[in-house]
Design an enzyme around this catalytic site. Structure first.
Site, PDB file in Angstrom:
ATOM      1  N   ASP A   8       0.854  -1.187   0.000  1.00  9.96           N
ATOM      2  CA  ASP A   8       0.000   0.000   0.000  1.00  9.96           C
ATOM      3  C   ASP A   8       0.894   1.244   0.000  1.00  9.96           C
ATOM      4  OD1 ASP A   8      -2.157   1.691   0.194  1.00  9.96           O
ATOM      5  OD2 ASP A   8      -2.564   1.281   2.307  1.00  9.96           O
ATOM      6  N   ASP A 122      -3.382   2.406  -5.836  1.00 13.67           N
ATOM      7  CA  ASP A 122      -2.223   2.489  -4.946  1.00 13.67           C
ATOM      8  C   ASP A 122      -2.035   1.284  -4.036  1.00 13.67           C
ATOM      9  OD1 ASP A 122      -4.474   2.963  -3.436  1.00 13.67           O
ATOM     10  OD2 ASP A 122      -3.618   4.590  -2.274  1.00 13.67           O
ATOM     11  N   GLU A 123      -2.696   0.165  -4.332  1.00 19.33           N
ATOM     12  CA  GLU A 123      -2.508  -1.011  -3.477  1.00 19.33           C
ATOM     13  C   GLU A 123      -2.726  -2.296  -4.267  1.00 19.33           C
ATOM     14  OE1 GLU A 123      -5.453  -1.788  -0.412  1.00 19.33           O
ATOM     15  OE2 GLU A 123      -6.824  -0.367  -1.357  1.00 19.33           O
TER      16      GLU A 123
END
Length: 405
Positions: A8, A122-123
């Site tokens: 993350d 974003d993860e």
């Protein structure tokens, strides 16, 4: 036993903006000063999308109006979001992870590449079961990846490690930024159960209020409760929360081939949806859009997922394998409704999305059940669907609606 990383990016929008500015010669690092990523106060994006750690010290929260943030910190620095830039940074990260986790055999004749399931910009989850065998422990492998991301790209990530995706996700949310944490099943009672129930994955505000009325205040309280009681108050979502509290989650990282990532659509609502009826109207329009794009591409989907972003900016998603591949609007809509009901916790909804995946060619033969009427060809229904699709193609997705749903 599987080993899964949840990776993350720390405050992604702000970190990526800061990294790009520094690369272009900026003298200040947004992450070191009170700063936010925000937008036009007259639009739905007039809220705080990301904040620096110094901004957090002023009580600035993600999701609050930008104008409120400036009241708390008059000297606050604000930069606008750049979603094209974020996608570029995201793609670079995924490409790096695929390359870095590649493992060859002793003779170099075969190669193993870790499966990567990207769940947002974003993860992602990474199955590193083979990759970590080259290290003395999974933590060492995670530390190397974390440090290499920082060295190459100039921003930090958190890495959560476990044997399933749920626990890896929970681990990555422990202390930030730039940390590696483990949360294996044997660590649940010590590391996870003492946490407030509000920190459990998918425990939204409405669910937490109901749980607290039942005198459930920690994740451990929930884990020790009778799941039937939780289901009585929160239905199927309650059962899912109880399973999560006990560390029950999937250990399958569902990577998609680059050539078949799927077709989807999402929309940020002009006003938060607070009822199922409001959400269903949006899902109907999205289903028509996804169906039309599938037909244009000459493809059908074998899997559908629904994404919800709440007014708090927390995002959740849920997916389902379909009994038969489809590109029909009504089929997609019906599946999306079921997924939404299983996922939604009653909290106001800011964004809704439908995504199709596991795509096959439209003319690919399919095996139908002789006994399940749901899968039997229905010429009248197919003609109706085709006629509706043509009308929507010409006049828009909202022009035709069913009287009952």
């Amino acid at each position: 036993m599987s080993v899964i990383f949840h990776i993350d990016v720390n405050s992604a929008y702000l970190s990526w903006t800061a990294a790009e500015q520094l690369k272009n010669g900026a003298k200040r690092d947004l992450r070191q000063i009170p700063s936010i990523i925000g937008g036009d106060q007259k639009s739905r994006h007039g809220v705080v999308l990301a904040k620096s750690i110094p901004a957090k010290k002023y009580g600035i929260r993600t999701g609050e109006p930008v104008v409120n943030a400036f009241r708390k910190c008059p000297g606050l620095v604000m930069e606008p979001p750049d979603h094209k830039l974020y996608r570029q940074y995201s793609d670079r990260l995924m490409d790096f992870l695929r390359e870095y986790t590649r493992v060859g055999t002793a003779r170099g004749q075969e190669e193993y590449t870790a499966s990567i399931e990207q769940v947002s910009v974003d993860e992602c989850y990474v199955d590193v079961t083979e990759f970590v065998k080259r290290y003395s422990s999974p933590v060492d492998g995670a530390m190397e990846i974390k440090n290499e991301v920082c060295r190459r790209y100039g921003y930090t990530v958190n890495v959560g490690i476990s044997s399933n995706k749920l626990l890896a996700k929970m681990a990555s949310d422990f202390e930030k930024p730039n940390k590696v944490h483990t949360l294996f099943p044997e660590e649940i009672q010590v590391k996870m159960w003492p946490l407030p129930v509000s920190e459990l994955y998918m425990a939204g505000h409405s669910s937490v209020e109901i749980l607290q009325k039942l005198d459930i205040h920690t994740i451990g309280d929930l884990a020790r409760m009778d799941p039937k009681l939780i289901e009585l108050h929160l239905k199927s979502h309650g059962r899912k929360l109880w399973e999560f509290a006990n560390g029950i989650g999937s250990d399958v990282v569902e990577a998609e081939p680059a050539e078949a990532k799927g077709i989807g659509n999402s929309t940020t609502l002009s006003q938060d949806a607070v009822s199922e009826e409001e959400a269903k109207e949006v899902l109907r329009v999205l289903a028509a859009s996804v169906g039309r794009r599938l037909r244009r591409a000459g493809q059908k989907a074998k899997m559908l997922s629904v994404e919800i972003k709440y007014h708090t900016f927390e995002s959740v998603s849920h997916q389902r394998q379909l009994g038969r591949a489809t590109n029909q609007d009504q089929d997609i809509y019906e599946e999306a409704k079921v997924l939404f009901r299983e996922l939604w916790d009653g909290t106001p909804v800011r964004l809704l999305g439908i995504r199709s995946s596991k795509l096959v060619q439209e003319d690919e033969p399919e095996q139908l059940s002789l006994f399940d009427p749901q899968f039997q060809p229905d010429p009248k229904r197919e003609k109706l669907n085709q006629a509706l699709a043509k009308v929507r193609e010409k006049y828009g997705d909202r022009i035709v609606r069913k009287g009952m749903s």
